[in-house]
Design a protein around this motif. Structure first.
Motif: not given
Length: 341
Positions: A30-31, A38-39, A300-305, A339-340
């Motif tokens: 994940v960049v 980033l991850w 895990q990236l918090g993108l799913l409501d 997390r990077a």
């Protein structure tokens, strides 16, 4: 670094619990829009053949030459240039329209013949009395764009899939410039549709999609990225098809996510609002492991409501059923993004 266990399949009875039967390793990167990691999980630089996730960038030389405007291609037809379509009527009509506009016919397509993907994804047997043509191949939209580039530049249409053809040289050079890698550092292979395909570190594929999601705001390619991003997010049904994952990811994203799967379990997603790109590769190429991994990364990236979770629930922990329809196990993820530093 190495690929790590991402997904397991299990088997058991409801009253005794499930036992892990198979484990699928893989990697995630994940960049951000600058390409900064980033991850990750596993090896973010895992050497990955991009397969069909490359399609928007294989269309770049045609887009940069103002090809869609020169031939009067619609937004929906541009989406087909990036597609692994299902061979539904809307896809066949779109490819036919592109070929008509460039003055060619299906016989010029060099992708080979294939049964439309539609039957597999809707769970229907393919008709046995049909003769399939290159139009039905999931890559025929991309190949119609290849032919359009040849017509635009007055280059031979025969042999356009060969590495030495001017089209493929233009794609390779444009891709190397866009991804920021020397062309000679990208291993070349023959894709399922006979066109050259390129391998790159997984993190680089994620960066391409972080930039694609920004569309016209991309500082290097601007309007060209905007044309591709707008077409894909506006018509995800043209990019994929009924009951397909890319249609589901992009629909759930509501225009904010641009997604493209590749054969042998590659997935790339760009998220405009978060300014990120995601790339996932399952090392053994098993696509049934890919989709739960994608869901887990998005979650895990918090993108799913709650609404998106409901839309995408089928991919969270799919059941494995036997021939009678009995649930025999499931497919579950087993990783946490790091997390990077």
């Amino acid at each position: 670094m190495q690929a790590i266990p991402l997904v397991a399949t299990t088997r058991g009875y409801p009253d005794s619990g499930n036992v892990i039967e198979n484990v699928h390793a893989g990697s995630v990167a994940v960049v951000d829009t600058q390409g900064r990691l980033l991850w990750s999980a596993g090896d973010p630089n895992y050497p990955t053949f991009t397969r069909s996730a490359l399609k928007p960038f294989q269309a770049l030389p045609f887009i940069l030459a103002d090809g869609p405007a020169r031939f009067g291609l619609t937004r929906d037809e541009v989406a087909l240039l990036c597609a692994s379509h299902s061979g539904e009527d809307i896809h066949l009509q779109g490819v036919s329209s592109i070929l008509n506009k460039i003055g060619l016919d299906p016989a010029h397509l060099e992708c080979g013949c294939a049964v439309p993907l539609h039957y597999e994804f809707v769970g229907q047997p393919a008709p046995q009395d049909r003769a399939w043509t290159p139009m039905h191949h999931n890559c025929s939209g991309k190949h119609s764009g290849f032919l359009a580039w040849c017509r635009l530049h007055g280059k031979p249409t025969g042999g356009y899939v060969e590495r030495g053809h001017p089209l493929q040289q233009a794609i390779r050079a444009t891709l190397a410039d866009t991804v920021g890698l020397p062309a000679e550092s990208m291993p070349t292979g023959i894709d399922g549709c006979s066109a050259p395909n390129y391998a790159m570190p997984l993190q680089k594929l994620a960066h391409l999609y972080a930039r694609l999601a920004q569309g016209a705001a991309d500082p290097q390619l601007g309007a060209a990225m905007g044309i591709l991003e707008e077409a894909m997010t506006a018509r995800p049904d043209m990019v994929s098809g009924e009951n397909r994952t890319d249609l589901h990811w992009m629909t759930a994203g509501g225009g904010d996510w641009v997604a493209k799967i590749g054969a042998d379990a590659v997935q790339a997603i760009g998220v405009r609002s978060a300014g990120i790109g995601i790339a996932i590769k399952i090392a053994d190429g098993n696509s049934r492991a890919l989709h739960p991994a994608v869901y887990a990364v998005l979650d895990q990236l918090g993108l799913l409501d709650d609404a998106r979770r409901a839309q995408l629930e089928r991919y969270r922990q799919p059941s494995i059923k036997n021939a009678r329809g009995t649930v025999a196990g499931d497919i579950r993820t087993m990783f946490t993004l790091n997390r990077a530093a």
